[in-house]
Design a protein around this motif. Structure first.
Motif, short mmCIF file in Angstrom:
data_model
loop_
_atom_site.label_atom_id
_atom_site.label_comp_id
_atom_site.label_asym_id
_atom_site.label_seq_id
_atom_site.Cartn_x
_atom_site.Cartn_y
_atom_site.Cartn_z
N PRO A 8 0.75 -1.20 -0.08
CA PRO A 8 0.07 -0.05 -0.17
C PRO A 8 0.79 1.20 0.01
CG PRO A 8 -0.75 -1.70 1.68
CD PRO A 8 0.58 -2.12 1.27
N GLU A 9 0.46 2.28 -0.51
CA GLU A 9 1.08 3.65 -0.79
C GLU A 9 1.49 4.13 0.61
OE1 GLU A 9 -1.10 6.43 -3.19
OE2 GLU A 9 -0.88 5.20 -5.13
N GLN A 10 0.67 3.79 1.55
CA GLN A 10 0.81 4.62 3.03
C GLN A 10 2.28 3.76 3.56
OE1 GLN A 10 -1.87 2.97 2.32
NE2 GLN A 10 -2.54 1.75 3.80
N VAL A 11 2.56 2.71 3.02
CA VAL A 11 3.98 1.96 3.47
C VAL A 11 5.02 2.82 3.01
CG1 VAL A 11 5.25 -0.04 3.90
CG2 VAL A 11 2.67 -0.06 4.08
N GLU A 12 5.73 3.80 4.15
CA GLU A 12 6.91 4.21 3.74
C GLU A 12 8.21 3.53 4.12
OE1 GLU A 12 6.95 6.95 1.80
OE2 GLU A 12 4.70 7.20 1.72
N LYS A 13 8.11 2.82 5.13
CA LYS A 13 9.50 2.27 5.57
C LYS A 13 9.04 0.66 5.96
CE LYS A 13 11.21 6.24 7.88
NZ LYS A 13 11.82 7.08 9.05
N LEU A 14 9.92 0.00 5.68
CA LEU A 14 9.98 -1.33 6.33
C LEU A 14 11.11 -1.49 7.12
CD1 LEU A 14 9.35 -3.48 2.86
CD2 LEU A 14 7.84 -3.08 5.02
N HIS A 15 10.56 -2.30 8.25
CA HIS A 15 11.72 -2.58 9.62
C HIS A 15 11.95 -4.10 9.58
CE1 HIS A 15 10.80 1.84 10.96
NE2 HIS A 15 9.77 1.57 10.61
N LEU A 16 13.14 -4.37 9.62
CA LEU A 16 13.67 -5.66 9.59
C LEU A 16 14.36 -5.82 10.91
CD1 LEU A 16 13.49 -5.07 6.68
CD2 LEU A 16 15.02 -6.69 6.04
N PHE A 17 14.03 -7.04 11.42
CA PHE A 17 14.63 -7.41 12.89
C PHE A 17 14.92 -8.99 12.63
CE2 PHE A 17 12.02 -4.07 14.09
CZ PHE A 17 12.64 -3.37 15.07
N ARG A 18 16.03 -9.33 13.09
CA ARG A 18 16.80 -10.51 13.02
C ARG A 18 16.29 -11.23 14.25
NH1 ARG A 18 20.14 -12.37 9.61
NH2 ARG A 18 21.20 -10.36 9.14
N CYS A 19 15.61 -12.53 13.92
CA CYS A 19 15.14 -13.34 15.15
C CYS A 19 16.09 -14.52 15.37
CB CYS A 19 13.73 -14.08 14.77
SG CYS A 19 12.53 -12.49 14.50
N ALA A 20 16.09 -15.26 16.44
CA ALA A 20 16.73 -16.51 16.63
C ALA A 20 18.21 -16.26 16.25
CB ALA A 20 16.34 -17.57 15.94
N HIS A 21 18.99 -15.17 17.18
CA HIS A 21 20.32 -14.56 16.69
C HIS A 21 21.27 -15.86 16.66
CE1 HIS A 21 19.00 -10.48 18.61
NE2 HIS A 21 18.07 -10.96 17.48
N ASP A 22 21.14 -16.80 17.72
CA ASP A 22 22.21 -17.84 17.67
C ASP A 22 21.89 -19.16 16.76
OD1 ASP A 22 23.41 -16.10 19.24
OD2 ASP A 22 22.52 -17.37 21.05
N SER A 23 20.83 -19.02 15.85
CA SER A 23 20.26 -20.21 15.02
C SER A 23 20.95 -20.01 13.70
CB SER A 23 18.72 -20.04 14.99
OG SER A 23 18.28 -21.08 14.18
N PRO A 24 21.38 -21.35 13.12
CA PRO A 24 21.90 -21.30 11.73
C PRO A 24 21.02 -20.91 10.85
CG PRO A 24 21.49 -23.59 12.49
CD PRO A 24 21.29 -22.61 13.78
N GLU A 25 19.51 -20.96 11.06
CA GLU A 25 18.37 -20.43 9.95
C GLU A 25 18.16 -18.98 10.14
OE1 GLU A 25 15.43 -24.34 10.59
OE2 GLU A 25 15.45 -22.95 12.07
N THR A 26 17.86 -18.39 8.90
CA THR A 26 17.47 -17.02 8.79
C THR A 26 16.16 -16.88 8.98
OG1 THR A 26 19.26 -17.09 7.38
CG2 THR A 26 17.72 -15.18 7.32
N LEU A 27 15.71 -16.14 10.14
CA LEU A 27 14.45 -15.98 10.54
C LEU A 27 14.31 -14.21 10.73
CD1 LEU A 27 11.64 -17.24 11.43
CD2 LEU A 27 12.32 -17.46 13.95
#
Length: 562
Positions: free
Chosen positions: A144-163
């Motif tokens: 949608p046009e009102q979405v001006e930003k996307l914030h990304l947070f890394r979960c499971a910092h110690d996990s080999p998977e990318t969450l």
């Protein structure tokens, strides 16, 4: 003449001087008040600023507590984290959130929106990253046009998977860099509830089987507990089921026939822990209100979405639900209704647990009770064991139709405990419950001694009100019975809260015979008579006919014809 002119000039001078002094005093007073006002406004601004900071800290603390609680509950679905995040934003309805595992969408708050292809932009050694539309137009193309930003947070910092958690908005309290750092720390706990089942991860699948097996054993263990009544046993069962499946509240509705029509469902029992201020009674009323709005026959499980609830009634306290038909040997027995104040979507293991529980539920009931006993429990008020309001409505309607056809009289007594609120306020609600139970016992016992219980139906009408339906009893007989019950209540001392309570009740009587009268009109007549009894000093009986003779202006025409 000159003297008069001089005196006049002096007088005018004094008046001008007086006006000047008065104006000066008023101006000084105005400046003082203005300074005081400015000072108060300044202090008010400081208080508001402090209040905003306190509110922000409270919101932040509440978010952290709820987030960490979710992290400790392994049977929760990841959607709970996204819903909590969404609720914490300033505009929850416009917040979009995705949880992406190894490039694939694991959960989302809006299934119609695909997760944006932004994970590749996330620097590996960072736990938080922000992408703006102005610099990455192509990655916002489907949003949608009102979405001006996307914030990304890394979960499971110690996990080999990318969450990765991707959100379009931050919680309303996150206004400083330190808040983003704390959010980044909290997202690391999401790994504690990640339950992604892939073909390569067979061990995780086995863990889920073990989890469900353990939860089933917890439910089965309830059979080892001694309960005083079937309702109490079922409340314990539903409380455990709600807790294990991630819902706040679970209710069982039983059907009087082998079809699950809304009009034939009676509430039997409920269990769970409500998070807000809504009482279980109001929650049940909302459940029944929603069920009645559907006008469906429930022959298969049904997921209730937030959209369908909000479209019907925004005041309903729950925001999602699950309806599971309960059957035994292909025969419809009832309906299991699970609800939550969040927009929860049940996970696969939650659904499996609930499906198993519904089968186990009926197997247990069939061992403990006959169908007749179950329905008898469903028709009764759990506190007083009198007929409940729904049973009263059905029976009064049935008995009035019979009285019409047989040209027989029928009387209705409405009974209200005098000053009941004062009992609750002074001695507490447990004492109030004892009073209700004792009055109900006196009502049924006295009616039994009068030899009317073979046909009479005593019911809890609501709150501190009771009702007694007297088939084939005319007005004079009903007034006599009401007075005897009234005297029995007044003569009975009730022991509660370490003291002796003297309780009285007021009665309204309405009689019916041989006229076209609706059930609601008969209730209205009795209610008007009860109102008069309360206003006339309480602890007395008032009949609708007597009231009508004294005050014909109330205009209850149907009654005047009898």
């Amino acid at each position: 003449m000159v003297t008069l002119q001089t005196d006049a000039l002096n007088l005018i001078g004094l008046m001008v001087a007086g006006s000047f002094v008065s104006g000066l005093l008023l101006w000084s007073r105005f400046r003082y008040l203005q300074d005081q006002s400015n000072q108060l406004l300044k202090e008010l601004a400081e208080v508001q600023q402090t209040s905003k900071k306190s509110k922000k800290e409270c919101e932040k603390f509440a978010f952290e507590v709820d987030w960490l609680k979710l992290a400790q509950l392994q049977h929760r679905s990841e959607i709970h984290f996204l819903n909590l995040w969404k609720r914490s934003c300033e505009k929850p309805e416009s917040c979009l959130a995705w949880l992406v595992l190894n490039g694939n969408t694991l959960e989302t708050t809006d299934p119609s929106k695909q997760s944006p292809a932004v994970v590749a932009c996330f620097p590996e050694r960072m736990n938080y990253f922000c992408i703006e539309r102005s610099s990455q137009q192509e990655r916002f193309r489907d949003l949608p046009e009102q979405v001006e930003k996307l914030h990304l947070f890394r979960c499971a910092h110690d996990s080999p998977e990318t969450l990765i958690l991707i959100v379009s908005e931050l919680p309303s309290f996150a206004t400083e860099r330190i808040d983003l750092e704390r959010l980044s720390e909290l997202t690391g706990f999401v790994k504690n509830t990640a339950r992604t089942i892939t073909t390569a991860d067979a061990s995780l699948n086995e863990n889920l089987e073990d989890l469900i097996a353990r939860e089933m054993l917890e439910i089965r263990s309830l059979l080892d507990v001694e309960f005083q009544s079937p309702t109490e046993m079922m409340e314990g069962f539903l409380n455990k089921l709600a807790s294990l499946s991630g819902y706040e509240f679970a209710s069982l509705y039983l059907s009087e026939t082998d079809t699950l029509k809304v009009t034939e469902l009676s509430h039997f029992a409920s269990g769970g822990i409500l998070q807000g201020s809504t009482s279980p009674e109001l929650w049940n009323e909302s459940e029944q209100k929603y069920l009645q709005s559907t006008d469906l026959v429930f022959d298969h499980p049904l997921i209730i979405t937030p959209e369908s609830i909000l479209e019907f009634d925004k005041e309903i306290p729950f925001r999602c639900g699950l309806l599971i038909p309960v059957r035994h040997e292909q025969e419809a027995i009832g309906l299991l209704f699970l609800t939550h104040s969040d927009s929860t979507i049940p996970s696969d293991e939650d659904a499996r647990l609930i499906e198993w529980a519904s089968t186990f539920l009926i197997q247990t009931l069939n061992k403990e009770l006959t169908r007749t006993e179950i329905m008898d429990q469903a028709r009764r008020d759990p506190l007083t064991h009198l007929a409940n309001r729904r049973t009263f409505d059905l029976e009064l309607d049935r008995l009035m139709k019979h009285a019409n056809q047989a040209n027989e009289p029928l009387s209705l007594l409405l009974i209200d405990i005098d000053h009941f609120k004062a009992v609750n306020d002074e001695f507490g609600h447990p004492a109030g419950d004892v009073v209700l139970q004792q009055v109900a016992n006196t009502l049924t016992q006295t009616a039994s001694e009068l030899r009317v219980t073979d046909h009479a139906i005593a019911a809890r009408y609501g709150g501190e009100e009771f009702a007694l339906i007297l088939p084939n009893i005319g007005e004079q007989g009903a007034v006599r019975i009401a007075n005897q019950i009234r005297e029995a209540i007044a003569d009975h001392s009730i022991q509660a809260a370490g003291t002796t309570l003297a309780v009285t009740a007021s009665f309204g009587v309405a009689a019916y015979r041989g006229i076209e009268l609706q059930t609601s009109e008969l209730i209205q007549l009795a209610d008007v008579a009860l109102y008069q009894a309360k206003n006339s000093g309480r602890n007395r009986v008032c009949s609708a006919r007597e009231l009508l003779n004294q005050r014909p202006e109330i205009g209850l025409e149907p009654f005047s014809k009898s």
